[in-house]
Scaffold this motif. Sequence first.
Motif, PDB file in Angstrom:
ATOM      1  N   GLU A   1       0.820  -1.219   0.000  1.00 29.85           N
ATOM      2  CA  GLU A   1       0.000   0.000   0.000  1.00 29.85           C
ATOM      3  C   GLU A   1       0.854   1.269   0.000  1.00 29.85           C
ATOM      4  O   GLU A   1       0.360   2.350  -0.299  1.00 29.85           O
ATOM      5  CB  GLU A   1      -0.916   0.037   1.233  1.00 29.85           C
ATOM      6  N   THR A   2       2.137   1.146   0.389  1.00 26.52           N
ATOM      7  CA  THR A   2       2.964   2.351   0.520  1.00 26.52           C
ATOM      8  C   THR A   2       3.995   2.492  -0.596  1.00 26.52           C
ATOM      9  O   THR A   2       4.706   3.491  -0.656  1.00 26.52           O
ATOM     10  CB  THR A   2       3.717   2.333   1.865  1.00 26.52           C
TER      11      THR A   2
ATOM     12  N   SER B   1       3.646   5.684  -3.195  1.00 26.54           N
ATOM     13  CA  SER B   1       3.957   7.027  -2.696  1.00 26.54           C
ATOM     14  C   SER B   1       5.413   7.174  -2.236  1.00 26.54           C
ATOM     15  O   SER B   1       5.917   8.276  -2.126  1.00 26.54           O
ATOM     16  CB  SER B   1       3.004   7.401  -1.552  1.00 26.54           C
ATOM     17  N   ASN B   2       6.077   6.061  -1.948  1.00 27.78           N
ATOM     18  CA  ASN B   2       7.443   6.131  -1.414  1.00 27.78           C
ATOM     19  C   ASN B   2       8.484   5.495  -2.333  1.00 27.78           C
ATOM     20  O   ASN B   2       9.582   5.162  -1.884  1.00 27.78           O
ATOM     21  CB  ASN B   2       7.507   5.436  -0.049  1.00 27.78           C
TER      22      ASN B   2
ATOM     23  N   HIS C   1      12.266   6.657  -2.436  1.00 27.78           N
ATOM     24  CA  HIS C   1      13.043   6.331  -1.241  1.00 27.78           C
ATOM     25  C   HIS C   1      13.281   4.823  -1.129  1.00 27.78           C
ATOM     26  O   HIS C   1      14.371   4.381  -0.750  1.00 27.78           O
ATOM     27  CB  HIS C   1      12.323   6.829   0.014  1.00 27.78           C
TER      28      HIS C   1
END
Lengths: 212, 436
Positions: free
Chosen positions: A61-62, A65-66, A69
């Motif tokens: 889920e992340t 957006s990341n 990084h």
Amino acid sequence: MSDFILGPFWNFAVIVFTAGVVGRIAMILMCGLSKDLAAARGSSVTGAVGTVARRFFPRKETVKSNRFHIIAGYMFHIGLLALLFFAAPHVQFLKNHLLGFGWPAMPHWAFILSAEIAFAGLILLWLRRVMHPVTRLLTRLDDHLAAWLTFFAMVTGCLALFESFAGLRVLHILGVELLMIYFPFSNLMHAFTFFLSRGTTGARAGRHGVKA
Amino acid sequence: MSSTTTYEPELDFEKGADVLKRQIDWRVASYFSSCVHCGLCAEACQFYVETGDPRYTPIYKLEPLKKVWRQEYTFFGKMAKALGITKPLSEKDFVDWEDLVYDSCTLCARCSMVCPVGNDIAYMIRKEREGFSAAGFAPDELKGATKRAVETGSPMGVTWKALSAQIKHIERETGLPVPVDVKGAEYLGLLSSLEIMGFPEYISSLTRILHQAGVSWTLSSETFEATNSGIQIGDSKVAAELVERVLKVATDLEVSNIISPECGHAYTAIRWESANLIGKPIPFRVVHIVELLDELKRNGRISTTGKTDVKLTFHDPCNLVRKGGVVEEPRRLLNSVASDFVEMKQHGVMNWCCGGGGGVSANDRASGLRLAAFNIKKRQLDELGVNTLVTACANCRNILEEGIEHNEMDVEVVGLTELIAEYLDPPEAGESDSTS
């Protein structure tokens, strides 16, 4: 000067590193922790082991957006670990001075590739640190020092590999020594304490029946 | 509920600083030692995602606690403090961080699920609130709710008389008795004030379901409130006092089980924190109503007929999924009464909070931020195109309804217990009463 760097200063760095890491972990554990008295819904051991393992990977889920990084983080850590444990001089050093046994080192081309990946990862992470509003707000001098010392040790290590100039090897060892001395006092400690932080979160979550 | 205990919060920096210092345990120390300031937690926080304000980065909300840790538990921190290079914790830290600690954190723990080094940030915010609360830096509404909870037993000031009136109404509506103060009952039912005043259909649904299941249960006229303002504001003394009241009536009524109502933080309070607050294991099994319904359904003690064909989705209360592991139970229940249950993209342990947990719902000055945070839920609902949203927490329900109303959406919010009760098998003629 090189005798000092390769002799007493090396010994000093090893002592500071070892005592510092052990002392820092002891200080954490000495802070104490209340036992969770609530009736368990699951296993804390399974939870701890699971979380330590699972957090090597980002939650799906992340990822979106990341992703910058995450990719840079993997590049730096994988590249660095490859260099640390599979660069020929390191394998030789560990065999002769620490473990008494060795393992096959990676070929020269793999070293170059690993170094490039690690450098790219470290630089991208640092750029994100100074450019992203969130990391800019969170970053302290410690974060920069850790990044710069790591960078210095890596650069001098690459230069030393070509062995065109004996002083470069001494410079690399000096870089490593500075890194080792700084290590226990900085957030580089995460290399050891992540077992504790992931483990304790996982243990508690496991007791609650949560896959953290 | 009358009490001799009082709650009179006063501004007291020294007390707050001392309490904050005592919050550092080895979990907190390992978390701060591991944090590399990567900021990945920001994208897990709806307040950051919806505003883009970096101050809402979860780990940043912990700067006062981190300052204490650094200056008291690290070599360079101690040295810098001794040399006067860094400023010690001051009242200004409490002033500057109060809104971050209370307004922009629902203790939902979503950030705790994504940290690469495993930091449980919500655990630390909960601890940080202990220091802020002790120093007297907390939203007025939370202070008021805590005072009412201590003095009247209810954060909303709901009295037994009010509940008693609701019970009479429910008994007339259902034709069933609502058991009160029944000694030796198997289960003690707890309620939230919000359910009593805003969603009494929960109580009638509970009555009907437990009647059909033949479960021996009771409410207590002495203590009926399950919510715990002490946990929300961060006052363990108050939290323990409120928990002890529940445990006292459970003991007096000789029940063996306690039912947490449809309320997320009440479940955390009584299920997970009560034993730790009083310092010993509790001799009762605590279940959330959703867990109990699932158990009764699977054991064949409640049966339902038919299913709704309305397309609906489920909003996971954060306390259930991320603090209690109650993920599959509501889904099994929903699938038993709904033929078109669809999931939001991020659900279960990675659900997005309603935006009002952790006392944010009671905090007036946070209303703008709360409504901004609701935009995530709005997008999730719009993507699915559903008009019915089921949940299992009265506070979530209240906040979701607020957001839906604000955005003029055509979505109805329904409690899961209520939905199950709607599809219960009809009672057979002449069925004997087994609930009292």
